[in-house]
Motif scaffolding. Sequence first.
Motif, PDB file in Angstrom:
ATOM      1  N   MET A 147      87.545 -29.518   5.375  1.00 47.73           N
ATOM      2  CA  MET A 147      88.079 -28.251   4.900  1.00 47.73           C
ATOM      3  C   MET A 147      87.240 -27.110   5.467  1.00 47.73           C
ATOM      4  N   LEU A 148      87.937 -26.127   5.972  1.00 47.44           N
ATOM      5  CA  LEU A 148      87.292 -24.930   6.502  1.00 47.44           C
ATOM      6  C   LEU A 148      86.810 -24.071   5.339  1.00 47.44           C
ATOM      7  N   GLN A 149      85.530 -23.766   5.326  1.00 47.65           N
ATOM      8  CA  GLN A 149      84.964 -22.916   4.276  1.00 47.65           C
ATOM      9  C   GLN A 149      85.143 -21.448   4.670  1.00 47.65           C
ATOM     10  N   ARG A 150      84.952 -20.560   3.706  1.00 44.62           N
ATOM     11  CA  ARG A 150      85.117 -19.127   3.961  1.00 44.62           C
ATOM     12  C   ARG A 150      84.250 -18.653   5.127  1.00 44.62           C
ATOM     13  N   GLU A 151      83.023 -19.118   5.174  1.00 52.71           N
ATOM     14  CA  GLU A 151      82.138 -18.673   6.260  1.00 52.71           C
ATOM     15  C   GLU A 151      82.621 -19.158   7.627  1.00 52.71           C
ATOM     16  N   ASP A 152      83.340 -20.286   7.656  1.00 56.61           N
ATOM     17  CA  ASP A 152      83.860 -20.827   8.916  1.00 56.61           C
ATOM     18  C   ASP A 152      84.934 -19.931   9.533  1.00 56.61           C
ATOM     19  N   TRP A 153      85.680 -19.197   8.713  1.00 61.66           N
ATOM     20  CA  TRP A 153      86.697 -18.290   9.261  1.00 61.66           C
ATOM     21  C   TRP A 153      86.248 -16.824   9.180  1.00 61.66           C
ATOM     22  N   ASN A 154      84.953 -16.618   8.917  1.00 61.58           N
ATOM     23  CA  ASN A 154      84.338 -15.281   8.881  1.00 61.58           C
ATOM     24  C   ASN A 154      84.978 -14.376   7.831  1.00 61.58           C
ATOM     25  N   ALA A 155      85.142 -14.935   6.646  1.00 60.50           N
ATOM     26  CA  ALA A 155      85.701 -14.154   5.539  1.00 60.50           C
ATOM     27  C   ALA A 155      84.793 -12.979   5.210  1.00 60.50           C
ATOM     28  N   LYS A 156      85.433 -11.862   4.886  1.00 61.69           N
ATOM     29  CA  LYS A 156      84.696 -10.712   4.378  1.00 61.69           C
ATOM     30  C   LYS A 156      84.498 -10.913   2.882  1.00 61.69           C
ATOM     31  N   LYS A 157      83.576 -10.176   2.328  1.00 63.18           N
ATOM     32  CA  LYS A 157      83.359 -10.230   0.883  1.00 63.18           C
ATOM     33  C   LYS A 157      84.551  -9.581   0.171  1.00 63.18           C
ATOM     34  N   PRO A 158      84.804  -9.973  -1.075  1.00 61.00           N
ATOM     35  CA  PRO A 158      85.830  -9.283  -1.861  1.00 61.00           C
ATOM     36  C   PRO A 158      85.522  -7.787  -1.929  1.00 61.00           C
ATOM     37  N   VAL A 159      86.562  -6.969  -1.952  1.00 64.40           N
ATOM     38  CA  VAL A 159      86.379  -5.513  -1.916  1.00 64.40           C
ATOM     39  C   VAL A 159      86.395  -4.867  -3.307  1.00 64.40           C
ATOM     40  N   MET A 160      86.625  -5.679  -4.333  1.00 64.91           N
ATOM     41  CA  MET A 160      86.567  -5.183  -5.707  1.00 64.91           C
ATOM     42  C   MET A 160      86.274  -6.363  -6.616  1.00 64.91           C
ATOM     43  N   GLU A 161      86.021  -6.072  -7.867  1.00 64.83           N
ATOM     44  CA  GLU A 161      85.716  -7.128  -8.824  1.00 64.83           C
ATOM     45  C   GLU A 161      86.938  -8.031  -9.029  1.00 64.83           C
ATOM     46  N   MET A 162      86.661  -9.317  -9.239  1.00 64.65           N
ATOM     47  CA  MET A 162      87.727 -10.275  -9.495  1.00 64.65           C
ATOM     48  C   MET A 162      87.555 -10.850 -10.902  1.00 64.65           C
ATOM     49  N   LYS A 163      88.658 -11.305 -11.477  1.00 62.13           N
ATOM     50  CA  LYS A 163      88.644 -11.869 -12.823  1.00 62.13           C
ATOM     51  C   LYS A 163      88.348 -13.364 -12.746  1.00 62.13           C
ATOM     52  N   SER A 164      87.305 -13.804 -13.429  1.00 60.88           N
ATOM     53  CA  SER A 164      86.992 -15.231 -13.427  1.00 60.88           C
ATOM     54  C   SER A 164      87.992 -15.979 -14.314  1.00 60.88           C
TER      55      SER A 164
END
Length: 165
Positions: A1-18
């Motif tokens: 499985m490709l992880q977020r860092e493998d596809w150069n994901a940017k950080k979320p741009v706002m708060e997310m709901k857990s």
Amino acid sequence: MLQREDWNAKKPVMEMKSHKPQFITIHHTGMPQKPQLSIEKKLQALQNFSQKDSPMADGSIKKAWADVPYHFYIATNGKIAEGRNINFQGNSNTDYNLEGHVLIVVEGDFNNEKVLPQQWESLKELISYISSEYDISRNTISGHKDQAETSCPGSNLYQKLPQLR
């Protein structure tokens, strides 16, 4: 499985709901399959679309989301990529309570295209992993259209969902 860092994901741009993963909901991209594009490019484009106000096919404007809306993406070649962190609630252009839903999107418009064998195998493997890892019953598997007014995940994928349960 490709992880977020493998596809150069940017950080979320706002708060997310857990949230606590409790259900599995299947989506399709609703766009024609693009096997010529790498999964990395597909996820980067999805994140760019997701993180800003973006025009929709019907001309309306989608407000910016913190990150990609789905937790997992399955490409035409069967590769799986991690989207949004599974511990945070996803997003949708339709109105339903996303609390606890693990969102999986399969690339294609399954009202007009067939689910490719490699996509189906990857979906089965991913469901097994999520079900086991997060103790989620396979009986919770639903299509997006079971949750909201939409044709997603398309008739050709939706008719196969009972096989996953």
